[in-house]
Write an enzyme that holds these catalytic residues in place. Structure first.
Site, PDB file in Angstrom:
ATOM      1  N   ASP A  39      28.422   5.161 -12.290  1.00 28.89           N
ATOM      2  CA  ASP A  39      27.383   4.763 -11.337  1.00 28.89           C
ATOM      3  C   ASP A  39      26.063   5.298 -11.894  1.00 28.89           C
ATOM      4  O   ASP A  39      25.780   6.492 -11.801  1.00 28.89           O
ATOM      5  CB  ASP A  39      27.713   5.371  -9.967  1.00 28.89           C
ATOM      6  CG  ASP A  39      26.569   5.222  -8.970  1.00 28.89           C
ATOM      7  OD1 ASP A  39      25.468   4.805  -9.376  1.00 28.89           O
ATOM      8  OD2 ASP A  39      26.780   5.554  -7.787  1.00 28.89           O
ATOM      9  N   GLN A  86      21.116   6.606 -10.539  1.00 24.58           N
ATOM     10  CA  GLN A  86      20.117   7.653 -10.780  1.00 24.58           C
ATOM     11  C   GLN A  86      20.099   8.051 -12.252  1.00 24.58           C
ATOM     12  O   GLN A  86      19.343   8.945 -12.627  1.00 24.58           O
ATOM     13  CB  GLN A  86      20.418   8.892  -9.923  1.00 24.58           C
ATOM     14  CG  GLN A  86      20.523   8.644  -8.438  1.00 24.58           C
ATOM     15  CD  GLN A  86      19.186   8.277  -7.786  1.00 24.58           C
ATOM     16  OE1 GLN A  86      18.123   8.486  -8.366  1.00 24.58           O
ATOM     17  NE2 GLN A  86      19.252   7.707  -6.595  1.00 24.58           N
ATOM     18  N   CYS A 144      23.496   9.450   2.146  1.00 21.45           N
ATOM     19  CA  CYS A 144      24.660   8.589   1.854  1.00 21.45           C
ATOM     20  C   CYS A 144      25.711   9.343   1.053  1.00 21.45           C
ATOM     21  O   CYS A 144      26.329   8.765   0.140  1.00 21.45           O
ATOM     22  CB  CYS A 144      24.255   7.312   1.126  1.00 21.45           C
ATOM     23  SG  CYS A 144      23.131   6.297   2.058  1.00 21.45           S
ATOM     24  N   HIS A 166      27.813   9.092  -4.106  1.00 16.99           N
ATOM     25  CA  HIS A 166      27.165   8.290  -3.068  1.00 16.99           C
ATOM     26  C   HIS A 166      28.256   7.467  -2.381  1.00 16.99           C
ATOM     27  O   HIS A 166      29.254   7.111  -3.018  1.00 16.99           O
ATOM     28  CB  HIS A 166      26.162   7.358  -3.760  1.00 16.99           C
ATOM     29  CG  HIS A 166      25.251   6.595  -2.864  1.00 16.99           C
ATOM     30  ND1 HIS A 166      25.637   5.476  -2.180  1.00 16.99           N
ATOM     31  CD2 HIS A 166      23.947   6.791  -2.546  1.00 16.99           C
ATOM     32  CE1 HIS A 166      24.610   4.992  -1.491  1.00 16.99           C
ATOM     33  NE2 HIS A 166      23.572   5.782  -1.693  1.00 16.99           N
ATOM     34  N   LYS A 177      15.438   1.003  -8.033  1.00 19.09           N
ATOM     35  CA  LYS A 177      15.202   2.413  -8.399  1.00 19.09           C
ATOM     36  C   LYS A 177      14.579   2.521  -9.793  1.00 19.09           C
ATOM     37  O   LYS A 177      14.131   3.580 -10.198  1.00 19.09           O
ATOM     38  CB  LYS A 177      16.521   3.195  -8.347  1.00 19.09           C
ATOM     39  CG  LYS A 177      17.100   3.267  -6.926  1.00 19.09           C
ATOM     40  CD  LYS A 177      18.353   4.099  -6.892  1.00 19.09           C
ATOM     41  CE  LYS A 177      19.214   3.822  -5.681  1.00 19.09           C
ATOM     42  NZ  LYS A 177      18.700   4.402  -4.443  1.00 19.09           N
TER      43      LYS A 177
HETATM   44  N1  PLP Z   1      24.742   5.390  -6.261  1.00 19.31           N
HETATM   45  C1  PLP Z   1      23.764   6.301  -6.279  1.00 19.31           C
HETATM   46  C2  PLP Z   1      23.936   7.544  -7.102  1.00 19.31           C
HETATM   47  C3  PLP Z   1      22.611   6.094  -5.533  1.00 19.31           C
HETATM   48  O1  PLP Z   1      21.631   7.001  -5.554  1.00 19.31           O
HETATM   49  C4  PLP Z   1      22.488   4.908  -4.773  1.00 19.31           C
HETATM   50  C5  PLP Z   1      21.311   4.693  -3.922  1.00 19.31           C
HETATM   51  O2  PLP Z   1      20.691   5.618  -3.447  1.00 19.31           O
HETATM   52  C6  PLP Z   1      23.522   3.979  -4.819  1.00 19.31           C
HETATM   53  C7  PLP Z   1      24.646   4.254  -5.573  1.00 19.31           C
HETATM   54  C8  PLP Z   1      23.453   2.692  -4.079  1.00 19.31           C
HETATM   55  O3  PLP Z   1      22.408   1.910  -4.582  1.00 19.31           O
HETATM   56  P1  PLP Z   1      22.002   0.538  -3.880  1.00 19.31           P
HETATM   57  O4  PLP Z   1      21.833   0.852  -2.407  1.00 19.31           O
HETATM   58  O5  PLP Z   1      20.726   0.161  -4.543  1.00 19.31           O
HETATM   59  O6  PLP Z   1      23.092  -0.430  -4.106  1.00 19.31           O
END
Ligand code: PLP
Length: 424
Positions: free
Chosen positions: A218, A221, A382, A141, A244
């Site tokens: 990270d 998910q 993203c 992401h 999430k």
């Molecule tokens: N990393 C992953 C794998 C994600 O799916 C997301 C959000 O979709 C993020 C990071 C970023 O999360 P946030 O926008 O809640 O900070």
């Protein structure tokens, strides 16, 4: 998540392992599910973007404003004390959720994005320099790529990217090829938000450690689709977003090993992160407050605690097993659509299905599905480098939550049959 040696779900002692999962009972807890969208019953297949919220979580947030409406860690009066108690209670719940060894290793942040930026700007700026390398994967992401681009530009370190296979996997051979004695930090997703691939993080962490590198996972998910044990994984940092995990927006948690956190300089300055302030300078507070400057999202953190209670009561293993059943049905049902191409066919896959259909622009698909009451994400998710890898500008993505049903995919497939006819 599938049970593998790399990411075997941890068994929470308090969780019923084999009890029947009553999805209708679960759905009754989520008010947002019970609405009509364009006069059709809502079919929500966008939980990877943000999950819907259980009533118990909504009530916990309301109760903070209605009852415990004080600032935390500040005053001796009752409202401040009770706000502090429920806020700090969430720290214990997140510690248990991740199986961290100490509550001081859990810091509240606005979400995954902020947690990764905290590590990049605090650990990264203090430890990276010219000649050093930061390793990420091609499926990250933007939140786990741009902060590393930024800190590499600031320090002179180089970003190295592990390529993804056609099936959407990160192989250990490809990973090994990117590691060297220059590797100072590895940052990778637990689960891809686009492909659903569950990365072999346990092995990746061990191999990175053999090179002396620090590892950030990270878990945006990851934490939602199976039990996580940061001690068994031995990761140095693990970060996730509350929204999430069926919690409020604007909150999340960063886990870090105490020894690393103690060495790291504070990132943001302000109230609560200080020991003593004079005209000439300041000393910083103890962990975890050193990294929690300013008034936090008190109500959201308390809501996160309620959402952790919710998933823990259902059981992360029971949730994962239910989602795997829905995923299998979804994949089988969608494969009947003529001209449909799946992205991400790794055998170890969690609740995300990305696809495209010949002759149907994904944006048009999303708009037409919305008219059927179906919420599904379309676009680059993203993850533009991953779109470039597959030579597409966007994909459609159906993502599953603990309230999803196999029937949701039957509704989706019926709508997609109608839509593809319009374009043929
Ligand atoms: N990393 C992953 C794998 C994600 O799916 C997301 C959000 O979709 C993020 C990071 C970023 O999360 P946030 O926008 O809640 O900070």
């Amino acid at each position: 998540m599938e049970t593998t040696t790399e990411s075997a779900p941890r068994q929470h002692a308090e969780q019923p392992m084999t009890s029947a999962y009553d999805v209708d009972k679960v759905r009754a807890d989520f008010p947002a599910l019970h609405q009509l969208v364009h006069k059709k019953p809502l079919v929500y297949l966008d939980s990877a973007a943000t999950a819907l919220k259980p009533q118990s979580m909504i009530d916990a947030v309301t109760q903070i404003y209605a009852q415990h409406c004080g600032n935390v860690h500040r005053a001796v009066h009752t409202l401040s004390q009770s706000a502090t108690a429920v806020y700090e209670g969430t720290r214990d719940k997140v510690q248990a959720l991740l199986n961290a060894s100490e509550r001081e290793e859990i810091m509240f942040v606005r979400g995954t994005t902020e947690g990764i930026n905290l590590v990049a700007q605090s650990w990264g700026r203090a430890n990276l320099g010219p000649g050093d390398e930061v390793v990420v994967t091609e499926l990250e992401h933007h939140s786990n790529m741009v902060p590393w681009h930024m800190v590499c530009a600031q320090t002179g370190a180089r970003l190295v990217v592990v390529p993804v296979t056609e099936a959407g996997e990160i192989t250990l051979d490809a990973f090994d090829a990117c590691l060297s004695d220059k590797t100072k930090l590895v940052a990778m997703s637990h689960v891809s938000n686009v492909l659903g691939t569950v990365l072999p993080i346990r092995d990746m962490i061990a191999r990175a450690h053999e090179r002396g590198a620090v590892v950030l996972v990270d878990g945006a998910q990851g934490v939602v689709h199976g039990a996580v044990d940061v001690q068994a994984l031995d990761c140095d940092f693990y970060v996730f977003s509350g929204h999430k995990l069926y919690g409020p927006t604007g909150t999340g948690a960063l886990y870090g090993k105490r020894a690393l956190l103690e060495e790291m300089p504070p990132w943001m300055g302000g109230g609560d992160m200080i020991g003593e302030v004079t005209i000439r300078g300041f000393t910083h507070n103890e962990l975890p407050y050193k990294f929690e400057a300013g008034t936090p999202s008190i109500a959201s953190v308390v809501g996160l605690g309620a959402s952790v209670d919710y998933v823990t009561a259902l059981g992360m293993n029971a949730i994962a097993a239910h989602e795997q059943r829905v995923l299998a049905h979804g994949l089988a049902a969608l494969s009947e659509i003529p001209g449909l191409r799946f992205f991400g066919t790794a055998p170890n896959k969690a609740s995300v299905i990305s696809f495209a259909i010949d002759g149907v622009h994904t944006h048009d698909m999303g708009t037409l599905l919305d008219a059927h009451g179906i919420a599904l994400r379309t676009g680059h998710h993203c993850a533009q480098p991953l779109m470039q890898r597959y030579g597409v500008t966007g994909m459609a993505r159906a993502s599953i939550g603990l309230y999803s049903r196999p029937e949701d995919f039957d509704v989706l497939v019926r709508a997609l049959h109608r839509i593809t006819k319009m374009f043929s």
